[in-house]
Enzyme design. Structure first.
Site, mmCIF file in Angstrom:
data_model
loop_
_atom_site.group_PDB
_atom_site.id
_atom_site.type_symbol
_atom_site.label_atom_id
_atom_site.label_comp_id
_atom_site.label_asym_id
_atom_site.label_seq_id
_atom_site.Cartn_x
_atom_site.Cartn_y
_atom_site.Cartn_z
ATOM 1 N N HIS A 276 -17.336 -111.350 -36.940
ATOM 2 C CA HIS A 276 -16.345 -111.572 -35.882
ATOM 3 C C HIS A 276 -16.783 -110.876 -34.592
ATOM 4 O O HIS A 276 -15.957 -110.283 -33.882
ATOM 5 C CB HIS A 276 -14.965 -111.081 -36.320
ATOM 6 N N ASP B 291 -13.944 -108.188 -42.472
ATOM 7 C CA ASP B 291 -13.657 -109.432 -43.178
ATOM 8 C C ASP B 291 -14.609 -110.551 -42.756
ATOM 9 O O ASP B 291 -15.163 -110.553 -41.666
ATOM 10 C CB ASP B 291 -12.211 -109.867 -42.913
ATOM 11 N N GLU B 292 -14.794 -111.488 -43.643
ATOM 12 C CA GLU B 292 -15.461 -112.774 -43.361
ATOM 13 C C GLU B 292 -16.833 -112.610 -42.686
ATOM 14 O O GLU B 292 -17.179 -113.360 -41.775
ATOM 15 C CB GLU B 292 -14.555 -113.656 -42.508
ATOM 16 N N SER B 293 -17.593 -111.655 -43.149
ATOM 17 C CA SER B 293 -18.939 -111.442 -42.589
ATOM 18 C C SER B 293 -19.941 -112.320 -43.335
ATOM 19 O O SER B 293 -20.880 -111.837 -43.982
ATOM 20 C CB SER B 293 -19.319 -109.953 -42.693
ATOM 21 N N LEU B 294 -19.742 -113.619 -43.222
ATOM 22 C CA LEU B 294 -20.528 -114.564 -44.003
ATOM 23 C C LEU B 294 -21.967 -114.670 -43.518
ATOM 24 O O LEU B 294 -22.845 -115.105 -44.261
ATOM 25 C CB LEU B 294 -19.872 -115.952 -43.948
#
Length: 508
Positions: free
Chosen positions: A230, A311-314
């Site tokens: 993000h 979060d969501e550190s893809l």
């Protein structure tokens, strides 16, 4: 617990009995006690009824000089506890200033109008919170909301006895807080928002004003800088800190479905897709950045927490992610604060001891979510519960509602009300600090739209956080009746709540 159905209170008190009749209220009604809280009560009553109460001239003897008395009494109970008695006069006693403030909020809910005019419903109440941590989150990144709008959010949520405000200050779409040591963050990365809408940022004075305003209403501000993912906006300002965007199937399909642009390195990102960005984990300059940002946030945040996201550190390889969050949580500790992070950070073995996790998985945990969350407890930390399929305020009320998303589910008011924070994860009950209800702002382009998603569901979350788990009245049919009674207060405060059809909304 005894709670006759006639008391229109949300959240439900620990113990309450209704008296007979009403105590009339007029401009001759005097208030004595703490000067700031007296002024708050007078303004709130005037906004609701047009009646301006009188401040007692003798504040030195608050137990004798007014019809409404606000007083501190350490014998009342623990932190945030209060008693409220309304008979011929009103007495609010509390263990601390927060309890006194919450007693006033309860009093305001008992102010009613009928054919005989304005009066307070007679009652005898003894109240204290179930959880010490009762939070709401406002995402000011995907869409930006100015200081006055944040203040209004504080007013309407603190009235429901929420005591923490989590501000999501950075994301792919923008950077929203002044950092002196990295000035390009606000010069280059704050001017836009999702869908190309207006951006903005808070100066340090703005932020301090928000913190002080919240503190007056007994809300603690928690700032979040979301890392290591993000972080596209950071790269707009400082491209040397951020990797090239990593496209993933979810990002590609979401962008195509919505007709939104894909991320381009160095350009503001206007879409909603996630998982493509990452800071450069192996560059020491990245940690200089993290240290500077945490230091400056810590200097202007009197509360004990700094939220580092996670979060969501893809787009970040797992080993790199683990390395980063271990170092980032340690930096927060070095700056004298307690790290707080989304539950994915619990995947890292050596996160700083005492780090607090925020669980945003579902009420039936998926994949590794439960293991990641419980690791915080194993490291001496604790958990805040924000289960996305019941607590996320940005989900739609129903499939046809014009605002909100549906990825976590459709959350009507009953769904938001009927969940138990301690039954989701296999951890000791004492490891659950409380709850937080987040509002992500992809679809909320105006503050009115924020309010439509937040209210009335925030009231359901408030009762989960404050009220006893069991007891007379702690069930849906009672709640929906009591919730309906909040309509006149919200209308008086110009809160643009969603008048859901399943709730019997009061006219006065």
């Amino acid at each position: 617990m005894v709670l006759p159905h006639s008391l229109p209170l949300v959240p439900l008190p620990s113990s309450a009995t209704a008296g007979e009749g009403r105590m009339p209220v007029s401009e001759a009604t005097r208030v004595s006690g703490d000067a700031r809280l007296t002024a708050h009560l007078i303004e709130a009553v005037a906004q609701r009824s047009g009646i301006r109460l009188s401040a007692s001239p003798d504040q030195s003897t608050p137990d004798q000089s007014g019809e409404i008395t606000l007083r501190l009494d350490p014998s009342v109970g623990g932190p945030e506890s209060y008693t409220l008695t309304i008979d011929e006069t009103v007495d609010i006693a509390a263990a601390d200033e927060a309890g006194l403030f919450y007693g006033v909020q309860t009093l305001l809910q008992l102010l009613r109008e009928d054919d005989d005019g304005w009066a307070l419903l007679r009652a005898d109440i003894s109240d204290s919170p179930r959880f010490g941590r009762r939070g709401v989150m406002l995402d000011v990144t995907r869409h930006f909301f100015d200081v006055d709008e944040v203040k209004k959010f504080i007013d309407s949520t603190s009235a429901l006895k929420f005591n923490h405000l989590h501000l999501h200050l950075s994301d792919d779409q923008g950077w929203r807080i002044q950092i002196d040591s990295w000035p390009k963050l606000t010069e280059l990365a704050s001017s836009t928002a999702s869908l190309g809408d207006r951006g903005g940022f808070y100066t340090k004075d703005d932020y301090r004003e928000i913190v002080a305003y919240a503190a007056e209403r007994h809300m603690l501000v928690i700032p979040e800088i979301d890392l290591p993912g993000h972080t596209h906006a950071i790269g707009v300002a400082y491209p040397e800190l951020v990797e090239e965007p990593v496209m993933n199937d979810g990002l590609l399909s979401e962008s195509a479905r919505l007709g939104q642009p894909l991320p381009v390195a160095g350009e503001p990102y206007l879409g909603w897709g996630v998982g493509h960005s990452s800071v450069r984990i192996h560059e020491e300059r990245t940690y200089d950045f993290v240290r500077d940002v945490v230091r400056e946030l810590a200097e202007m945040t009197p509360g004990p927490y700094i939220h580092i996201g996670g979060d969501e550190s893809l787009g970040t390889p797992q080993d790199d992610f683990d390395l980063f969050v271990e170092r980032a949580t340690a930096i927060v500790v070095e700056e004298g604060k307690i790290p707080l992070a989304w539950h994915e950070v619990g995947a890292a073995k050596d996160i700083a001891e005492g780090t607090i996790g925020q669980y945003w998985g579902k009420t039936t945990p998926e994949g590794t979510h439960a293991a990641e969350a419980t690791h915080f407890v194993e490291r001496g930390g604790a958990l805040i519960m924000s289960a996305a399929d019941v607590a996320y305020l940005d989900m739609k009320y129903d499939a046809d509602f014009p605002l909100g998303l549906t990825w976590a589910g459709v959350i009507d008011i009953r769904t938001a009300y009927e969940w138990e924070p301690t039954s989701i994860l296999d951890v000791p009950e004492g490891a659950i600090l409380g709850i937080e209800a987040p509002l992500w702002s992809e679809t909320t382009r105006t503050f009115s739209e924020v309010e439509q998603l937040v209210f009335p569901r925030a009231a359901a979350q408030a009762e989960i956080g404050w009220s006893p788990r069991e007891g007379t009245g702690r069930e849906w049919e009672s709640f929906r009746e009591r919730l309906g009674s909040l309509a006149p207060l919200w209308k008086a405060g110009r809160v643009d709540f969603h008048p859901a059809a399943e709730i019997p909304w009061s006219e006065r």
